[in-house]
Structures are given as C-alpha cells and as structure tokens.
Scaffold this active site. Sequence first.
Site, mmCIF file in Angstrom:
data_model
loop_
_atom_site.group_PDB
_atom_site.id
_atom_site.type_symbol
_atom_site.label_atom_id
_atom_site.label_comp_id
_atom_site.label_asym_id
_atom_site.label_seq_id
_atom_site.Cartn_x
_atom_site.Cartn_y
_atom_site.Cartn_z
ATOM 1 N N CYS A 280 67.198 96.993 143.021
ATOM 2 C CA CYS A 280 66.688 98.037 142.120
ATOM 3 C C CYS A 280 65.914 97.438 140.941
ATOM 4 C CB CYS A 280 67.817 98.931 141.641
ATOM 5 S SG CYS A 280 69.259 98.037 141.029
HETATM 6 N N1 LIG Z 1 73.926 101.509 142.907
HETATM 7 C C1 LIG Z 1 72.636 101.205 142.852
HETATM 8 O O1 LIG Z 1 71.912 101.673 141.968
HETATM 9 C C2 LIG Z 1 72.028 100.276 143.872
HETATM 10 C C3 LIG Z 1 70.656 100.046 143.799
HETATM 11 C C4 LIG Z 1 70.064 99.184 144.727
HETATM 12 C C5 LIG Z 1 70.831 98.583 145.694
HETATM 13 N N2 LIG Z 1 72.161 98.823 145.723
HETATM 14 C C6 LIG Z 1 72.940 98.153 146.771
HETATM 15 O O2 LIG Z 1 73.371 99.146 147.704
HETATM 16 C C7 LIG Z 1 74.636 98.774 148.249
HETATM 17 C C8 LIG Z 1 75.617 99.921 148.005
HETATM 18 O O3 LIG Z 1 75.710 100.134 146.608
HETATM 19 P P1 LIG Z 1 76.497 101.360 145.978
HETATM 20 O O4 LIG Z 1 76.104 101.388 144.554
HETATM 21 O O5 LIG Z 1 76.338 102.565 146.811
HETATM 22 O O6 LIG Z 1 78.009 100.828 146.074
HETATM 23 P P2 LIG Z 1 79.355 101.657 146.064
HETATM 24 O O7 LIG Z 1 79.193 102.946 145.346
HETATM 25 O O8 LIG Z 1 80.386 100.702 145.564
HETATM 26 O O9 LIG Z 1 79.613 101.951 147.608
HETATM 27 C C9 LIG Z 1 79.859 100.907 148.513
HETATM 28 C C10 LIG Z 1 80.152 101.515 149.866
HETATM 29 O O10 LIG Z 1 80.399 100.460 150.796
HETATM 30 C C11 LIG Z 1 81.659 100.686 151.460
HETATM 31 N N3 LIG Z 1 82.237 99.380 151.789
HETATM 32 C C12 LIG Z 1 82.624 98.403 150.942
HETATM 33 N N4 LIG Z 1 83.057 97.323 151.628
HETATM 34 C C13 LIG Z 1 82.939 97.630 152.946
HETATM 35 C C14 LIG Z 1 83.240 96.936 154.146
HETATM 36 N N5 LIG Z 1 83.720 95.695 154.137
HETATM 37 N N6 LIG Z 1 83.003 97.575 155.320
HETATM 38 C C15 LIG Z 1 82.510 98.835 155.351
HETATM 39 N N7 LIG Z 1 82.223 99.546 154.243
HETATM 40 C C16 LIG Z 1 82.426 98.951 153.053
HETATM 41 C C17 LIG Z 1 82.464 101.469 150.442
HETATM 42 O O11 LIG Z 1 83.487 102.186 151.099
HETATM 43 P P3 LIG Z 1 84.870 102.580 150.406
HETATM 44 O O12 LIG Z 1 84.574 102.886 148.967
HETATM 45 O O13 LIG Z 1 85.277 103.772 151.201
HETATM 46 O O14 LIG Z 1 85.754 101.409 150.574
HETATM 47 C C18 LIG Z 1 81.405 102.382 149.862
HETATM 48 O O15 LIG Z 1 81.168 103.475 150.732
HETATM 49 C C19 LIG Z 1 75.025 97.453 147.551
HETATM 50 O O16 LIG Z 1 74.636 96.372 148.333
HETATM 51 C C20 LIG Z 1 74.215 97.492 146.269
HETATM 52 O O17 LIG Z 1 73.955 96.213 145.740
HETATM 53 C C21 LIG Z 1 72.781 99.665 144.856
#
Ligand SMILES: NC(=O)c1ccc[n+]([C@@H]2O[C@H](COP(=O)([O-])OP(=O)(O)OC[C@H]3O[C@@H](n4cnc5c(N)ncnc54)[C@H](OP(=O)(O)O)[C@@H]3O)[C@@H](O)[C@H]2O)c1
Length: 340
Positions: A152
């Site tokens: 991001c």
């Molecule tokens: N947030 C942002 O603004 C943003 C921007 C750009 C990129 N990203 C990237 O996008 C990705 C997701 O970010 P997010 O912000 O959505 O994170 P998040 O809210 O913490 O969600 C992470 C998701 O991954 C699942 N998860 C975690 N470990 C796992 C595993 N070992 N196997 C299967 N599922 C698993 C979690 O499931 P449970 O909670 O059910 O365990 C949850 O659904 C990350 O790589 C992050 O760096 C995020």
Amino acid sequence: MKKIRAAICGASGYTGRELLLRLLRHQGVEVVGLAHGPSSEDCSMPDLFPEFKTLCELPVLGVETLYSQDLDAVFLALPHGASAPIAKEFLARGVRVIDFSADYRLRDTEVYEKWYKVAHCDKENLKKAVYGLCEWYRDEIKNAPVVAVPGCYVTSALIPLIPLLHDGVIEPNDIIIDSKSGISGAGKKLTPQVHYCESAESFKAYGMFSHRHTPEIDQELTKFAGANVNVTFTPHLLPIIRGILSTIYVKLKDGRSPSDIQSSWDKAYKDEFFMRVRKSGTSVEIRHIVNSNFCDMSYTAGPGRVIITSALDNLVKGASGAALQNFNIMFGFPETEGLI
Ligand SMILES: NC(=O)c1ccc[n+]([C@@H]2O[C@H](COP(=O)([O-])OP(=O)(O)OC[C@H]3O[C@@H](n4cnc5c(N)ncnc54)[C@H](OP(=O)(O)O)[C@@H]3O)[C@@H](O)[C@H]2O)c1
C-alpha cells in the site's frame, strides 16, 4: 456469459472483507468459496461482518476446503509467509492466484528473507509471478498465473515517481518518502502499537530505515530509472481508520523544470481512469480518495526541491481494489468493473 468462479482466502480479515464487497457488485464473477485462518472458526460471512446479512451468507471455512472446488481464480488476502504455501497448492491445480502479501513481490529471495525473516517456500512460482501495478505491468498481468499486489505505501510512492524517473525528470538518488497511513493498514490483529489507547489522539513515525516496503520501492524504482535507487522512507501511523498520504521530496535534474513533472504525469496517466493528477501548488487529501480505487497526486515547486503529495485508500488501491483491477485485466473485464 459464464461467470468466473472465484474464492477468497482471508475473508475474515480487513482486505478480504473489502474485496468481497466489491466482488458482489462485479457482473462477471461468482464468489463460490470463502476461507478463514487459524484465529477464526467455521461460520458464515454475516457472523464475522454483520453488514453482509442478505448480501452474502456464504459459509467461511478452512482453506483446505477450497482445494477441491472448481475455481478459476483465488484471492489470497493473507499475511506474508502464509500466502506462498497456499498459493502453491492452488497453482498446482491450475487456479490463477492474486496474492495480497509480499510473498511474490520481491524478485530476489535473499532480499525477501532478509527483510521478512522467513524462508521463501515457492521459488519456482516466484519466477512466473508478475508485479501487479496495473498501470505499468498491464501486458504481463494478462496471462500471469500469479500476480503480486503491490504494497500500500509502495503504490503511493511508485505511482507519482515512476513516470518522473522513467522520463529522467528527477534525480534518482535524492528521494525522501514520508508516508502516513490509517490504522487499518496493520490489519485486524490487535497489537499494543495499534491499540486505540496507544494510537488515538497521537501521531508517530515508525520503522525508520527498517520498514519492509523499502526494498520493494527500491526494486521497482530502480527498474524504471535504469539506475540504482535507494529511497529514504519513513512511515507514520495516523489515527484514522483508512487512507494513506505520502509527502515525497525530490530534486529536479539539471535542465529540467517543474512543468516537466506535469508533462510526465499527463503522458503516463491521461488515459488512466484511477490516476488523478490534481492542480499543482495544492496538496491532495485523504478524504477525496477514501473508499475508492483512485490515487490522487499533485506537486509544488520551491527553492531547490519539489514536494509531491499522493493519496490512496490503503484497503482499496493499496490492496483489494488493486487486486480486483488485476483480476479484471487477467480475465478480460473492463478495469473499472466492480470498482466504481
Ligand atoms: N490492511 C491493508 O491496508 C493492506 C494493504 C496492502 C496489503 N495488505 C496485505 O494484505 C494481506 C492481508 O492484510 P489484512 O490487513 O487483510 O490482514 P488481516 O485483517 O489481519 O487479515 C488476515 C487474514 O488472513 C487470515 N490468515 C492468517 N494466517 C493465516 C494462515 N496461516 N492460513 C490461512 N489464513 C490465514 C486471517 O484469518 P483469521 O483472522 O480467521 O485467522 C485473516 O482472514 C497482508 O499480506 C497485508 O500485508 C494489507
């Protein structure tokens, strides 16, 4: 027309939720599977996020339940390190992967392992992965088996800087990127740093000289500059829910004038729907891009320096919106489908 069958891993997280909202209004997609991770139990989408009641009541199950499904594409809204082993399973089954994590972004696995402190477990597929910055890699994205959605903060820096380095308008080795992000950038997991009591009514820098997006910014800018680029990048935690504003300090090359910035951006982005070049001499603002896939940019010239501001929604153009734009390119839909 037959719809593309898609699934989301990480549907219980912030970016997974944002993606589903947009896929539900996409005319060419049928969402057929949703998966949670280790901290959730099997449930339905409204159990996790009540706003999906009547919109999408699909079950949210373990990732392994998706492997036997008939899928065309899977979105992995998962943390780094968790994505690659799961991507590998889907790719082996011929399912195209759109990954939100850093697992397929960095070309050099030594750099990945140094910055992310985990071993890379899918070097084979990394060779076929395409960096999903849609405005610059469109042709490669079309046929990619796996696309890495850019970070991001990274997107907010690359969008304004790539044209200027590509056209030789600015010095490649005097770039300072000062970025501020809303707290959803850290995902939904609660840590002391993003706890309300620690972040509300305050403002702080973090990850000075050590944020993992630094090598990704350098990798991409180096490619377009045709010279080594090492930026100084400082992220900040802004006590708002969503949105990134980056303030970027650059120097013009000898013989270049501020109007070359305008020309370079106009040339690169005049036909790009999601790129909005704003009037010079003003700052772009987070409230103008929230909930959208737009990236706004502007510049102000002063003595010895030009200051650029760029703004995007970290959850949309910084993650799920960019993922959907990549999907649209991969499956031949208009890039705006589901996004406006
Ligand atoms: N947030 C942002 O603004 C943003 C921007 C750009 C990129 N990203 C990237 O996008 C990705 C997701 O970010 P997010 O912000 O959505 O994170 P998040 O809210 O913490 O969600 C992470 C998701 O991954 C699942 N998860 C975690 N470990 C796992 C595993 N070992 N196997 C299967 N599922 C698993 C979690 O499931 P449970 O909670 O059910 O365990 C949850 O659904 C990350 O790589 C992050 O760096 C995020």
